[in-house]
Enzyme design. Sequence first.
Site, PDB file in Angstrom:
ATOM      1  N   TYR A  98      -8.998 -54.319  72.883  1.00 24.09           N
ATOM      2  CA  TYR A  98      -8.500 -55.073  74.033  1.00 24.09           C
ATOM      3  C   TYR A  98      -7.068 -54.711  74.435  1.00 24.09           C
ATOM      4  CZ  TYR A  98     -12.694 -57.890  74.370  1.00 24.09           C
ATOM      5  OH  TYR A  98     -13.998 -58.290  74.561  1.00 24.09           O
ATOM      6  N   GLU A 140     -17.293 -62.924  70.502  1.00 20.58           N
ATOM      7  CA  GLU A 140     -17.842 -61.726  69.856  1.00 20.58           C
ATOM      8  C   GLU A 140     -17.762 -61.824  68.337  1.00 20.58           C
ATOM      9  OE1 GLU A 140     -16.410 -59.380  73.787  1.00 20.58           O
ATOM     10  OE2 GLU A 140     -15.472 -58.824  71.886  1.00 20.58           O
TER      11      GLU A 140
END
Length: 399
Positions: A98, A140
């Site tokens: 990310y 996730e």
Amino acid sequence: MLSEKSTATVRATLPAVGAAITDITELFYAKLFAAHPALLRDLFNRGNQNAGVQKQALAGSIAAFATRLLEHPDTRPDVMLNRIAHKHASLGVTREQYPVVRLHLFEAMAEVLGEAVTPEVAEAWDEVYWLMANALIAIEERLYAERQVLAGDVWREWTVAARVQETADCTTFHLVPADGAPAPGSKPGQYVSVQVELPDGARQIRQYSLSGSPGSPVRAITVKRVHGPAAGGGPDGEVSHHLHTRVRTGDTLHVSAPYGDLVLQDPDSPVLLASAGIGCTPMLSMLEHLAETGHTGPVSVVHADRSPADHALRADHRALTHKLADATARFWYEAGAEAGDSTGLVDLTAVPVTPGTRAYLCGPLPFMRSVRAQLIAKGVPASDIHYEVFGPDLWLASA
């Protein structure tokens, strides 16, 4: 929740960012792949990149998330976040990726918008990004924990136990764990990612719905060969072509744990399963589960295809419907409809929809839009209509 300061800045700049978001995401991907070419080779779908649909999906999801923060500051768009998180989990995405995405996305934003990206604007949109990213990371990692795998370590070797040519363009691959261990559990309607090594060395990944019973020790995926422009301009879809032409009984495949949020939510309620083309695969898994669990409520099965010969698993579609106590199947074909079937587009006028019905849709976006509108007109609440798409979710991103 977005801070008060950032809310005002995002509200003021959202029109400009929204107008430029397609250019921003296009430049973002160019920068990302220039810096990390392995991501395009081994993680991102090259066909979707060539066709531009992945860029559309990312642009739409960012804009939708920011808009939701402004319009509903006390809630999260969990439907969108769950859909993305399940897809990420099936690919093995981890939290370490990310910051990389953030770096190149904000470089692209600054380059496209220029002086408009003041420190205050950058700070506000950075807050938007991390609200979305941290929410996805949390979902996730929960999904990985549920599967009892380390974050990102979703792959196992599976052996092709058999392959069956269903239609000219659809083949079913029956898979068993190569190590002989039990197959991981799945829910009816979920999918797996399949990773293959192509002739140029790229390890491309695609998702395929599990078309058999969730409780079966053998997993079944039915793969439709993608032709031409739908594959991003190439002669054939890279992975579907590889599976059809190169993978034989006895070969092994890298297959992920099952993921996907299109699952039967209340199996005791009336059910409507609507599909088109290869979208029938998750519906068959649901049908088999309903049959195995002795579902007694009303079930309506709706399917559209080019012709009976193109309808993959057509015999299974009918046979599983007939196993249920109160179920009907209605098929529509563009051409070649047989006795009892219909010609043309799906028309639900004569399809009874029992109050309390939960509907599950899978197929091309125009098909799902049409069926959803017809169901709403028949009184089905929007919250009871669930759907799955193959590829980037352009519907959710633009909703």
